[in-house]
Design an enzyme around this catalytic site. Sequence first.
Site, PDB file in Angstrom:
ATOM      1  CB  THR A 267       5.361 -28.714  34.948  1.00 55.20           C
ATOM      2  OG1 THR A 267       5.349 -28.093  36.236  1.00 55.20           O
ATOM      3  CG2 THR A 267       6.674 -28.407  34.253  1.00 55.20           C
TER       4      THR A 267
ATOM      5  CD  GLU B 196      -5.009 -12.626  34.825  1.00 52.47           C
ATOM      6  OE1 GLU B 196      -6.014 -13.169  35.329  1.00 52.47           O
ATOM      7  OE2 GLU B 196      -4.590 -11.509  35.162  1.00 52.47           O
TER       8      GLU B 196
ATOM      9  CB  VAL C 145      -8.327 -18.266  38.092  1.00 53.40           C
ATOM     10  CG1 VAL C 145      -9.852 -18.386  38.191  1.00 53.40           C
ATOM     11  CG2 VAL C 145      -7.665 -18.757  39.363  1.00 53.40           C
TER      12      VAL C 145
ATOM     13  CB  ALA D 109      -7.679 -19.965  30.023  1.00 48.62           C
TER      14      ALA D 109
ATOM     15  CG  ASP E  58      -8.707 -27.401  37.585  1.00 46.43           C
ATOM     16  OD1 ASP E  58      -7.500 -27.159  37.801  1.00 46.43           O
ATOM     17  OD2 ASP E  58      -9.367 -26.818  36.708  1.00 46.43           O
TER      18      ASP E  58
ATOM     19  CE  LYS F 177      -9.016 -23.599  36.584  1.00 44.23           C
ATOM     20  NZ  LYS F 177      -9.866 -23.836  35.388  1.00 44.23           N
TER      21      LYS F 177
ATOM     22  N   GLY G  51      -8.258 -24.466  26.773  1.00 39.85           N
ATOM     23  CA  GLY G  51      -7.593 -24.601  25.474  1.00 39.85           C
ATOM     24  C   GLY G  51      -6.145 -24.188  25.545  1.00 39.85           C
TER      25      GLY G  51
END
Length: 804
Positions: free
Chosen positions: A538, A589, A592, A594, A662, A666, A785
């Site tokens: 979420t 993991e 930051v 992806a 965002d 990170k 993605g």
Amino acid sequence: MKILKFGGKSLANGQGINNVVEIISRSVQNKERIAVVVSARNNATNELENILETAAAKQDYVHLLDAFKKYQLQDFQYVDLSKEFDKLEKLFSGVHLLGDYSQKIKDEVLAQGELISAKLVTQILNKRGIQANFTDSRALIVTDEKFGDAQPLEKASKQRVLKHFATHNGKTVNIVTGFIGSNEKNETTTLGRNGSNYTAALLANFLDAGELQNFTHVDGIFTANPDLVPTAQRIEELSFNEANELANFGATILHAKTIIPLIEKNIPLRILNTFNPQCSGTLITATPKKEGMKSLSIFENMALVNLEGRGLLGKAGVDARIFNALGKREISVSIISQGSSERGIGLVVNAKDATQAVIALEREFEYDFYSKDVNKIAVVDDVSVISIIGLDLSSFHKPYNALIKNQVVPILFNNTVTGKNVSLVVKRSELHKALNVIHGEVFEISKKINIAVFGHGLVGGTLINQILDSAINIEDRKKIKLNIFAVANSKKLLLNSDGIDADWKTAIENSETASSIETLINYAKAHHLENLIAVDNTASAQFVENYKLLIENGFDLVSSNKIANTLSFDFYKDLRSHLDKNQKQYLYETNVGAGLPLIDTIRILHLSGENITRIRGVFSGTLSYLFNRFSSEEVSFSEVLKQTIANGFTEPDPREDLYGNDVGRKLLILARELDLQNEFEDVNIENLVPEHLRDKSVEAFLEHLEEFNPIYTQVKEQQEEGHVLRYVGDLYGDLQKEKGKLDVKLVSVPGNSVLGQVKGADSIFEIYTESYGDRPIVIQGAGAGAAVTARGVFGDILKLTEKG
């Protein structure tokens, strides 16, 4: 000769009794010399005992007796059982009149169950043209006078058995009652627990049988009780010593007294399934093909009696006094555990004996209470014992660590003198879960990982499908069974302890279970699910509040949700304290980069003592794509932004990306990985949205994208030749102090630099360390993605499966 023994469930009405008759008939047709030993049918012994108790309480027992008779004759009205029924009626009538009964009377009552069973089987066989002879073992097995648990007198019994079989042999099949004998006064006795199997073993010994075949309702002996451990495996062969160990440690099919007569004559014992005759079962022999087999055995209804006192230190004879006191009351101790100081002694006894054990010990140590040498005798009720047969302490760390990881803390444990068996005492409520955890570790069968997925949008849905698509391959390669037992959104909860399938989307739409963390936790407990992982896909700050509750209830955490790591530093510390206290892990993991291995790399460098001096990079795949195109193409900023939105690279409100928060979160996450105590307010963030567009509705904002053009055209034109624009997060300063410096801003960098060469929607990170100097470690790849992020979450799940 072979001895065939059939248990009570094998002789139940329907398929059971029909299969028994077929098995005996087939043996006769194959011209095998056999003798058959039978138990009371189905649940007859318990039913007779219940009727006896009812009669003794002067309550109406007649309807119970009528039901008992009806079942015994249900499909066999031609069988004459009038003698046994008349005997029961007289016995129960007398007990009802007196309101009491002796153990002698009880033996007489219970004996009728075996007599009925043997007579019925004999008459069925005779009707089918098979010569069968009803054999009352009271005429064969001579015992002492201990009613309820009589011991056979072997010499006298053997003489009677040999004499009987010399007369009734050849083409005649003897159908022998198990469990019962008679003393030298011809009074009926019973042989106690596993009595029918004992009768069969004695006959095999006396008759020098070639094999004893014990027909039950299971396929043989398993590595654990398959009713409690679905992954339990059938053991094909066991040695007598291994079987004897299993018998001593509570295996229900075996009993030590059953094994001993077979060992004496080296007679193989085969455990077979009446309901699955094709199965080869388990063969117990002196020379199995493979030794060193392990198994789990349990004593379920036990109690732990603790005797504590400072005065026990160094005092001789304490153990002798304990066993003497308990022995007088015929209380058996299955486990005793004590420290070298003898300040505390733990005794595991049958739960039904716990109260009497305490009374016996209180009387024995009455003076010691007065002298304060003993200060406490207490009982821990509802415990169970798990014995790991064939495991020595050198390998015990694996199942022990797995238990702790699953929040099952053994109350005590000990190992045998041989060092090949380890026993643990656990709470009875934790038995089912503990068995599955231990079994998976000891036998290295596929370890079941039970996963709850919260949020099934782009990332969550992709993750679920990735797991379902890869599950079989992972189980084959890694012996890890990934089982998604729960999927939840903000409204609904889908639960299935056996795991969801490819139709999970429809299933959650049709679910009538409201989304609730408490419901999910209670479900996991009720189904004894082990190796729990909660996955947060979420973007909810509210859901993060559930993390501690999940940790306390045995869940490891995996999250693509960044919020938990960017809340206040106090929350951050408290969450990690909870993880340490409950020995749980939290992997993130994908917070930051992806699916890139960024956090792991930084964590390993930091833990190894490497002094990281700076971390800089393009953290946002969305903004990477935006500025890569804007820098390299002759196109307006608004046009590139529209295409970025159209490609689905931005949030529904693109300003969420352009605000830079965002990237700031990170960067803060990485700072905290270096033990820096920065708060989100410490991050200096350059907001890319012109101030006058920040308060508009999404629709209005999208209508004014051209207003970005003058601002960013000017920024682009003011760059040095060969430079490109990048939106960069930068952590720097003295990173050995409590706080570092965190900047998020648009910068111009040489096109041939590390940051300048990033392409498409890739992310790129530079990690500067003291050892590497001005040559950073560079990590680059797809930074956005759903598929990439989901694969990163999947990787974290697999990391957790390899721990402990």
